[in-house]
Design a protein around this motif. Structure first.
Motif, PDB file in Angstrom:
ATOM      1  N   TYR A 174      -7.540   5.649  15.815  1.00 48.72           N
ATOM      2  CA  TYR A 174      -6.551   6.617  16.310  1.00 48.72           C
ATOM      3  C   TYR A 174      -5.333   6.653  15.380  1.00 48.72           C
ATOM      4  O   TYR A 174      -4.764   7.717  15.129  1.00 48.72           O
ATOM      5  CB  TYR A 174      -6.133   6.215  17.728  1.00 48.72           C
ATOM      6  CG  TYR A 174      -5.188   7.188  18.393  1.00 48.72           C
ATOM      7  CD1 TYR A 174      -5.652   8.390  18.935  1.00 48.72           C
ATOM      8  CD2 TYR A 174      -3.835   6.901  18.493  1.00 48.72           C
ATOM      9  CE1 TYR A 174      -4.788   9.267  19.543  1.00 48.72           C
ATOM     10  CE2 TYR A 174      -2.965   7.781  19.106  1.00 48.72           C
ATOM     11  CZ  TYR A 174      -3.448   8.960  19.634  1.00 48.72           C
ATOM     12  OH  TYR A 174      -2.590   9.839  20.244  1.00 48.72           O
ATOM     13  N   ARG A 182      -3.232  14.743  16.526  1.00 56.28           N
ATOM     14  CA  ARG A 182      -3.281  13.778  17.630  1.00 56.28           C
ATOM     15  C   ARG A 182      -3.166  14.434  18.991  1.00 56.28           C
ATOM     16  O   ARG A 182      -3.797  14.009  19.945  1.00 56.28           O
ATOM     17  CB  ARG A 182      -2.186  12.749  17.485  1.00 56.28           C
ATOM     18  CG  ARG A 182      -2.631  11.592  16.656  1.00 56.28           C
ATOM     19  CD  ARG A 182      -1.678  10.459  16.771  1.00 56.28           C
ATOM     20  NE  ARG A 182      -1.951   9.521  15.699  1.00 56.28           N
ATOM     21  CZ  ARG A 182      -1.126   8.582  15.321  1.00 56.28           C
ATOM     22  NH1 ARG A 182       0.028   8.464  15.910  1.00 56.28           N
ATOM     23  NH2 ARG A 182      -1.439   7.760  14.363  1.00 56.28           N
ATOM     24  N   TRP A 189      -3.272   7.269  23.043  1.00 57.74           N
ATOM     25  CA  TRP A 189      -4.606   6.904  22.579  1.00 57.74           C
ATOM     26  C   TRP A 189      -5.516   6.507  23.736  1.00 57.74           C
ATOM     27  O   TRP A 189      -6.728   6.608  23.645  1.00 57.74           O
ATOM     28  CB  TRP A 189      -4.507   5.781  21.554  1.00 57.74           C
ATOM     29  CG  TRP A 189      -4.091   4.444  22.117  1.00 57.74           C
ATOM     30  CD1 TRP A 189      -2.843   4.060  22.465  1.00 57.74           C
ATOM     31  CD2 TRP A 189      -4.950   3.341  22.412  1.00 57.74           C
ATOM     32  NE1 TRP A 189      -2.853   2.794  22.948  1.00 57.74           N
ATOM     33  CE2 TRP A 189      -4.131   2.315  22.925  1.00 57.74           C
ATOM     34  CE3 TRP A 189      -6.313   3.110  22.281  1.00 57.74           C
ATOM     35  CZ2 TRP A 189      -4.651   1.097  23.310  1.00 57.74           C
ATOM     36  CZ3 TRP A 189      -6.823   1.889  22.671  1.00 57.74           C
ATOM     37  CH2 TRP A 189      -5.993   0.899  23.185  1.00 57.74           C
ATOM     38  N   LEU A 192      -8.277   8.742  25.016  1.00 55.95           N
ATOM     39  CA  LEU A 192      -9.582   8.806  24.342  1.00 55.95           C
ATOM     40  C   LEU A 192     -10.697   8.330  25.265  1.00 55.95           C
ATOM     41  O   LEU A 192     -11.824   8.806  25.223  1.00 55.95           O
ATOM     42  CB  LEU A 192      -9.572   7.906  23.103  1.00 55.95           C
ATOM     43  CG  LEU A 192      -8.802   8.385  21.873  1.00 55.95           C
ATOM     44  CD1 LEU A 192      -8.806   7.284  20.825  1.00 55.95           C
ATOM     45  CD2 LEU A 192      -9.465   9.623  21.311  1.00 55.95           C
TER      46      LEU A 192
END
Lengths: 511, 337
Positions: A174, A182, A189, A192
C-alpha cells in the motif's frame, strides 16, 4: 525407524531448544521441503483463485485454502521424519504419498481438530505412529503432559507471525501506491481487507500465501522437534543409541552391559510400551530383527546377569515418596453413601446440582447465541458473499423504522395508485408508488438499503446500484413523494399518471 | 404558488449567486462555503478548524464583500484583553469626558482568528457578544447592527500554549466546520489566481461582486425561519440529538441546543436546495457539523484516534428515518404503515 541410523545428535533438550532443533532440521532439508511445499500448495492456490474469479464463492476462498493447509504439513513431516532416521525422502515418492498422508491426517482436515491448538505436536502422533481413536488419545495424553503447552506456544507464535507478515506485506504494498491512486482503495489501508473486489481478494490470498510459505515449514519443524525430544526423554532414545553403538563397537565383551541397559531402560521410562513408530513407510524396517543384539538372548547369559543386577547395591536402596492421590469411589462396595455421612452426601448433591445448573446455563447461552446469530442473518450473511443468502427475493426491507413486506403493498401497484389518486387520496397514492418502487428496487434489482435510509439515501442507493434510466425514474417518484409528504404540496395529475404509465417498464417484474 | 414559495424561489437565486461569488475567491471548498452560507442564513456562528494558510480570512472577507457588509478581524493572542474585543472608554482631556471607543465586534462579519490562543476571559467576551448580539461597555449596552456573524478559527495542530474552548462555549456555535487542503486541481486554480498579474500574496477579493445587501440577508434569515418543517422531521432531528446521549463511546452528548441547531440549519439547507420545506435528508446533511463540537468522546475512543464524525456517522446510521404517517391502503386487510 532404526535409531542407529539417526542423523542428528539425540539428547534430552529443553523444550525451546527442541523447537530450534526442529527448525534446524527444516533448514537442513529446506530445498526438498520447499519443492514439496510448492508442489502441494500451488494447486490449492490455483483452485482458490479460480474460486475467486469464476464463482460467486470468492469470500470462501481464503478460508478453504487455509483449511486444507495440513495436507502440505503432512508432506513436510514425512520428509523431515525420514531424513531424521537417515532414510531417503524422495520428492516424487513424497508427492505420491500425499493422498495417503492426507487420509492419515483426516482428523485434522475433516473434523474440528483442524482448530487443534497444538496441531504441530499432535500430527506426528497421527501420521508417524498411525494411531487413531482411543489409542491416539492415550498416546497424546502421555506426550501432552510434557509438550502440549509448548505446542500451543508454537501455534500462537506462528499465527501471530503469519498475521504480522500478512499485514506487513499488505502495508508495504500500500505504501508503494502513489498518493494519486490511493483514494481509489479507500480512506485507509485497512479498507483493502473489506473491498468487495475479486482483485483485492486475490491479492489478499496471494499475500497470505507468501506469509504462510515463509513460516509454515518452520511451524511443522518446531512441532516435530518437540515431539522427537519428548520421545527421546520418555523412551531414553539417547541412551539406547549410545548402548547400541557401544554394542556394535565391542560386540562380544560388552554383551552383559548391553543386556543390562536394555533391562534397566523400561524402569527408567514406563510409557515406552506404547511409543512405537508405525508409519507404514518405516514399519517394514522396525519389523526386522535387530542384528545388533543377535545371540544375547539365551537364559545362560540373561539370568545370571539379572541376578547380579538385582543384587547390586544400586538397586537395593529404597526411597519413600509421599504424595496426594484422589480416592476413587467408583466401586460402590468400597465406600457406601452411609459411610460418607449425610453432610458429605449433601455436599456432593449440592455440587452435582450446581454443576448441572452451570452446564444448563451454558447450553442456554449457546442456544441464545445461535438464535441471535440466526435472527441477525440479514446483517452478516451478505458479508459471506453467498448468493443464496443474499437473494434479493428473500431480503428483508426496513424503511422508516418498520419492515416493508409484500403483504403491506397491493398486488397491482399501478392500479392501486391510479385508484387512490382518482379517489382524491393523493398522499396515499404517492406513498404506495414510493414504497412499491423501493420494494421493487430491493427485490428485483438487489439494491441494498441501510435500515436508517431516508428518501435521499434510497435515491443514492438506487442510482449507485441500478441503471441510469431506472434511477432517474426512481428520483422522479421520490421527488413527488417528498414534496407531498414533507411540503404538503400535491403534484400535478399528469406527472403522477405519467409515472404510473412508466412504472411497469422499470419495476414490477415480481408482481 | 404561495408567497412563501415565490420568496423561496427568489432567495434560492440570490443564495446561489452568493455561493458562486464566494467560490470565485475561495476556490475548491464547496462544502465549507455551503456551511458558511447556511450559518449566515440561520444567523448562526461558525467555528472553523483547519491548519493555517487555507484561506479562512479570504473566505470571510469574500463573503463580507458579497453581502456588502463590514468585516473585522481579531487575531487572538495570550495577551488580548476583553476590552480589545468589545471596546472601551477612553478619557478625552479636551472635553474632560470619557468617550467610548467601539471594538472590532461592531461589524457584520467578524473573523476571530485562533480563538483558542486567548485566555478564557477574552474568549468569554466574544462568546457573550455572539449569544446576546449586544456589547456592554462601561455599564452601557449597545446592540450590534444585524446581520452579525462570527467566524472563529482554531488550529488543530498546535496545542502548545492554547486555551481550549469549554463545552458550554462551544455550544454557542451553530457549526463546527472542518477545512481541509484543497485537491490538486483546486490548488492549481488558487495558485494561478493569486499569482497572475498580482504583486505580493495579499488577499484579493476584487473579483467578488456584491450580490446581496445586508437587508437582503436579514430578509433571507426571516424567510428561512419560516420554512416549513413537518413534525416528524423535527422529531427526527431531536431523536438524532438525543441519541448522542445514549450512544456508547460518547462521554457527553449534545444538549437541546444541538437539536435546535440542527433544525435551524436544516431549514437553511432546504432553502439552499430551492425548497420551502425541510426533508429528513436536510437534517442528515447538517447533523454532523451541528453536533461534532457538542459531543465529547469517551477517553478510550480518543486514545484510539476516533473522531466525533465517526461516532456521529454511526449514530445517523442507527436512527430510523421518520415515518411520515403513511396511510393505510384500503384494499388491504392488514394495516400497513
Amino acid at each position: 525407524m532404526n535409531l542407529e541410523n539417526v542423523t542428528v545428535e539425540l539428547r534430552p533438550r529443553s523444550e525451546w531448544e527442541a523447537t530450534d532443533f526442529g527448525a534446524r532440521m527444516i533448514r537442513r532439508d529446506a530445498r526438498a521441503i520447499y519443492l514439496v511445499w510448492f508442489a502441494v500448495t500451488l494447486p490449492f492456490l490455483a483452485l482458490a483463485l479460480l474460486l475467486i474469479f469464476f464463482t460467486p464463492y470468492g469470500a470462501w476462498a481464503m478460508l478453504l485454502y487455509w483449511w486444507f493447509e495440513p495436507v502440505a504439513d503432512g508432506a513436510i513431516l514425512r520428509i523431515i521424519s525420514r531424513r531424521l532416521f537417515g532414510e531417503d525422502a524422495d520428492i516424487a515418492a513424497t508427492l505420491k504419498a500425499v493422498p495417503r498422508l492426507a487420509w492419515l491426517n483426516r482428523i485434522f482436515l475433516l473434523t474440528p481438530y483442524r482448530l487443534h491448538f497444538a496441531r504441530s505436536v499432535a500430527m506426528p502422533v497421527t501420521q508417524l505412529e498411525g494411531l487413531k481413536g482411543s489409542a491416539r488419545r492415550a498416546r497424546s495424553k502421555v506426550l501432552n503432559m510434557k509438550i502440549f503447552n509448548y505446542g500451543i506456544g508454537i501455534t500462537a507464535a506462528y499465527e501471530h507471525l503469519v498475521l504480522a507478515l500478512y499485514f506487513g506485506i499488505m502495508l508495504i504494498g500500500y505504501a508503494f501506491i502513489p498518493d494519486a491512486y490511493r483514494h481509489t482503495l479507500g480512506d485507509t489501508w485497512l479498507e483493502l481487507f473489506w473491498m468487495e473486489s475479486n482483485v483485492a481478494a486475490a491479492i489478499g490470498l496471494l499475500t497470505f500465501y507468501l506469509a504462510q510459505t515463509a513460516l509454515q515449514p518452520w511451524f511443522v519443524g518446531a512441532g516435530f522437534g518437540l515431539y522427537i525430544n519428548c520421545r527421546t526423554q520418555l523412551e531414553a532414545w539417547d541412551i539406547e543409541v549410545a548402548f547400541r553403538r557401544m554394542v556394535q563397537r565391542r560386540a562380544g565383551a560388552t554383551a552383559a552391559i548391553a543386556v543390562l541397559a536394555l533391562l534397566v531402560m523400561p524402569l527408567l521410562s514406563p510409557p515406552v510400551a506404547i511409543a512405537q513408530e508405525t508409519d507404514p513407510d518405516v514399519a517394514e524396517e522396525t519389523a526386522e530383527p535387530d542384528p545388533g543384539f543377535a545371540g544375547f538372548w539365551s537364559d545362560d547369559v540373561v539370568v545370571p546377569a539379572l541376578e547380579s543386577v538385582n543384587a547390586s547395591e544400586a538397586l537395593q536402596t529404597t526411597q519413600r515418596v509421599e504424595d496426594w492421590q484422589r480416592i476413587r469411589t467408583d466401586d460402590p462396595e468400597e465406600e457406601t453413601s452411609k459411610d460418607r455421612g449425610w453432610s458429605r452426601n449433601m455436599l456432593d448433591a449440592f455440587f452435582e446440582l450446581f454443576s448441572r445448573a452451570i452446564e444448563f446455563a451454558l447450553w442456554i447461552g449457546v442456544a441464545i447465541l445461535l438464535l441471535i446469530v440466526f435472527l441477525m442473518r440479514d446483517r452478516w450473511l451478505p458479508y459471506l458473499g453467498l448468493p443464496g443468502a443474499t437473494a434479493p427475493s428473500q431480503r428483508r426491507i426496513f424503511l422508516a423504522g418498520g419492515e416493508l413486506t409484500a403483504e403491506q403493498l397491493p398486488d397491482d401497484i399501478v392500479a392501486a395508485v391510479r385508484s387512490a389518486w382518482r379517489a382524491g387520496r393523493k398522499r396515499e397514492a404517492l406513498s404506495i408508488l414510493y414504497r412499491g418502487s423501493v420494494f421493487a428496487a430491493v427485490r428485483e434489482y438487489g439494491v441494498r438499503l441501510p435500515r436508517s435510509a431516508t428518501e435521499g439515501a434510497c435515491v443514492g442507493a438506487v442510482t449507485a446500484q441500478t441503471d441510469t434510466s431506472r434511477a432517474e425514474f426512481f428520483r422522479r417518484v421520490v421527488h413527488l413523494w417528498v414534496r407531498c409528504a414533507y411540503g404538503n404540496q400535491d403534484p400535478a395529475e399528469d406527472a403522477v399518471l405519467l409515472l404510473c404509465d412508466e412504472w411497469p417498464r422499470h419495476f414490477g417484474a415480481s408482481q | 404558488m404561495t408567497d412563501q414559495q415565490t420568496d423561496a424561489g427568489k432567495l434560492y437565486q440570490q443564495v446561489q449567486a452568493l455561493r458562486s461569488e464566494i467560490e470565485r475567491a475561495f476556490i475548491g471548498q464547496a462544502t465549507v462555503v455551503d456551511h458558511i452560507v447556511l450559518a449566515l442564513l440561520t444567523a448562526g456562528h461558525v467555528l472553523l478548524e483547519g491548519v493555517p494558510g487555507l484561506g479562512k480570512t479570504l473566505l470571510v472577507k469574500s463573503m463580507s464583500k458579497a453581502i456588502g457588509g463590514e468585516f473585522s478581524r481579531i487575531q487572538f493572542t495570550p495577551d488580548l484583553m476583553p476590552s480589545d474585543v468589545s471596546g472601551h472608554a477612553v478619557y478625552d482631556p479636551k472635553s474632560e469626558t470619557f468617550r467610548v471607543r467601539r471594538g472590532p465586534v461592531f461589524t457584520n462579519l467578524l473573523l476571530a482568528d485562533e480563538i483558542n490562543r486567548a485566555p478564557a476571559k477574552t474568549q468569554a467576551a466574544l462568546l457573550e457578544v455572539m449569544q446576546e448580539n449586544q456589547v456592554t461597555i462601561e455599564g452601557q449596552s449597545a446592540r450590534l447592527k444585524p446581520p452579525f456573524m462570527a467566524v472563529a478559527t482554531q488550529n488543530p495542530v498546535e496545542h502548545e500554549g492554547t486555551y481550549p474552548l469549554p463545552e458550554a462555549q462551544l455550544d454557542r456555535f451553530l457549526f463546527k466546520v472542518l477545512i481541509d487542503y484543497p485537491d490538486h486541481e483546486a490548488e492549481k486554480k488558487i495558485v494561478s489566481a493569486v499569482t497572475t498579474e498580482r504583486v505580493g500574496d495579499s488577499l484579493y477579493v476584487d473579483d467578488v461582486k456584491t450580490v446581496m445587501s445586508c437587508a437582503d440577508v436579514i430578509a433571507a434569515q426571516q424567510l428561512v425561519a419560516r420554512t416549513r418543517i413537518d413534525e416528524v422531521v423535527l422529531d427526527y432531528a431531536v431523536r438524532i440529538a438525543r441519541q448522542t446521549r445514549q450512544a456508547s463511546g460518547i462521554r457527553m452528548g449534545a444538549g437541546p441546543r444541538g437539536a435546535i441547531s440542527i433544525v435551524r440549519a436544516s431549514r437553511a439547507c432546504a432553502v439552499l436546495q430551492g425548497r420551502d420545506f425541510v426533508t429528513p435528508d436536510d437534517v442528515r446533511k447538517v447533523a454532523v457539523p451541528a453536533l461534532r463540537h457538542r459531543i465529547a468522546l469517551a477517553p478510550e475512543l480518543e486514545i484510539e484516534a476516533y473522531r466525533p464524525d465517526d461516532i456521529l456517522g454511526d449514530i445517523l446510521e442507527s436512527v430510523d428515518a421518520p415515518r411520515t404517517g403513511y396511510p393505510v391502503c384500503p384494499s388491504l386487510s392488514s394495516p400497513s404503515y
